[in-house]
Design a protein around this motif. Structure first.
Motif, PDB file in Angstrom:
ATOM      1  N   LYS A  69      13.562 -46.207 -33.327  1.00  0.00           N
ATOM      2  CA  LYS A  69      13.450 -45.346 -34.432  1.00  0.00           C
ATOM      3  C   LYS A  69      14.782 -45.041 -35.052  1.00  0.00           C
ATOM      4  O   LYS A  69      15.775 -44.646 -34.285  1.00  0.00           O
ATOM      5  CB  LYS A  69      12.755 -43.981 -34.296  1.00  0.00           C
ATOM      6  N   TRP A  97      20.735 -40.179 -33.399  1.00  0.00           N
ATOM      7  CA  TRP A  97      20.984 -39.496 -32.563  1.00  0.00           C
ATOM      8  C   TRP A  97      21.838 -39.946 -31.394  1.00  0.00           C
ATOM      9  O   TRP A  97      22.639 -39.327 -30.901  1.00  0.00           O
ATOM     10  CB  TRP A  97      19.707 -38.795 -31.876  1.00  0.00           C
ATOM     11  N   MET A  98      21.474 -41.104 -30.833  1.00  0.00           N
ATOM     12  CA  MET A  98      22.119 -41.607 -29.602  1.00  0.00           C
ATOM     13  C   MET A  98      23.444 -42.095 -30.069  1.00  0.00           C
ATOM     14  O   MET A  98      24.441 -42.184 -29.044  1.00  0.00           O
ATOM     15  CB  MET A  98      21.104 -42.883 -29.058  1.00  0.00           C
ATOM     16  N   THR A 151      16.024 -42.406 -36.554  1.00  0.00           N
ATOM     17  CA  THR A 151      16.498 -41.097 -36.054  1.00  0.00           C
ATOM     18  C   THR A 151      16.985 -41.284 -34.539  1.00  0.00           C
ATOM     19  O   THR A 151      18.010 -40.369 -34.376  1.00  0.00           O
ATOM     20  CB  THR A 151      15.351 -40.003 -36.111  1.00  0.00           C
ATOM     21  N   SER A 152      16.280 -41.746 -33.776  1.00  0.00           N
ATOM     22  CA  SER A 152      16.743 -41.942 -32.207  1.00  0.00           C
ATOM     23  C   SER A 152      17.902 -42.736 -32.356  1.00  0.00           C
ATOM     24  O   SER A 152      18.949 -42.435 -31.401  1.00  0.00           O
ATOM     25  CB  SER A 152      15.798 -42.627 -31.542  1.00  0.00           C
ATOM     26  N   LYS A 181      13.021 -48.824 -25.878  1.00  0.00           N
ATOM     27  CA  LYS A 181      12.719 -47.341 -26.320  1.00  0.00           C
ATOM     28  C   LYS A 181      14.117 -47.151 -27.171  1.00  0.00           C
ATOM     29  O   LYS A 181      14.805 -47.668 -27.362  1.00  0.00           O
ATOM     30  CB  LYS A 181      13.004 -46.397 -25.372  1.00  0.00           C
ATOM     31  N   GLY A 182      13.841 -45.995 -28.077  1.00  0.00           N
ATOM     32  CA  GLY A 182      14.775 -45.661 -29.119  1.00  0.00           C
ATOM     33  C   GLY A 182      15.060 -46.328 -30.292  1.00  0.00           C
ATOM     34  O   GLY A 182      16.319 -46.244 -30.570  1.00  0.00           O
TER      35      GLY A 182
END
Length: 135
Positions: free
Chosen positions: A104, A110-111, A106-107, A101-102
């Protein structure tokens, strides 16, 4: 035979290097994650020192306590606290990535930002609570 090996080496593309890449926050955080891992290893030696002093004598334990109560010792403990929280949050980020997961962009961004801000905020909050309980 040696000439063909040299010709093959000359035709291979060069691997990208840090000079080619534009520094990104995620790249910096990856390096920081490794550095905090080394810092935690070194900081664990301080914990062993504290335990050994407690086991050795009251006078030696008081000496170690005085070191950690000094501004320089507190600075080391503050840095150790930040490294511990930062490394733990980075580990959670990598755990999310291990689940697939995560990924992308943008992800990822963000993380990475959440890891940096979260580690600073949680460290300050933890020290504020510790000083609040102490007094």
């Amino acid at each position: 035979m040696a000439e063909t090996k040299q010709a093959a080496r000359a035709q291979r593309p060069l691997s990208p290097h840090l000079q080619i890449y534009r520094p990104m926050l995620s790249m910096t955080m990856s390096i920081t994650h490794r550095i905090t891992g080394v810092a935690l290893y070194a900081g664990s030696l301080l914990l062993v020192w504290w335990f050994a002093a407690a086991a050795q004598s009251d006078a030696y334990f008081d000496l170690v306590q005085a070191f950690f109560a000094h501004w320089f010792g507190r600075l080391i403990l503050f840095g150790f606290t930040w490294a511990l929280i930062h490394h733990a949050l980075g580990g959670l980020r990598h755990f999310v990535w291990d689940m697939g997961k995560g990924f992308k962009l943008t992800s990822v961004e963000w993380m990475v930002r959440a890891n940096l801000v979260g580690s600073i905020v949680l460290t300050l909050l933890l020290w504020a609570v510790a000083y609040g309980v102490k007094s």
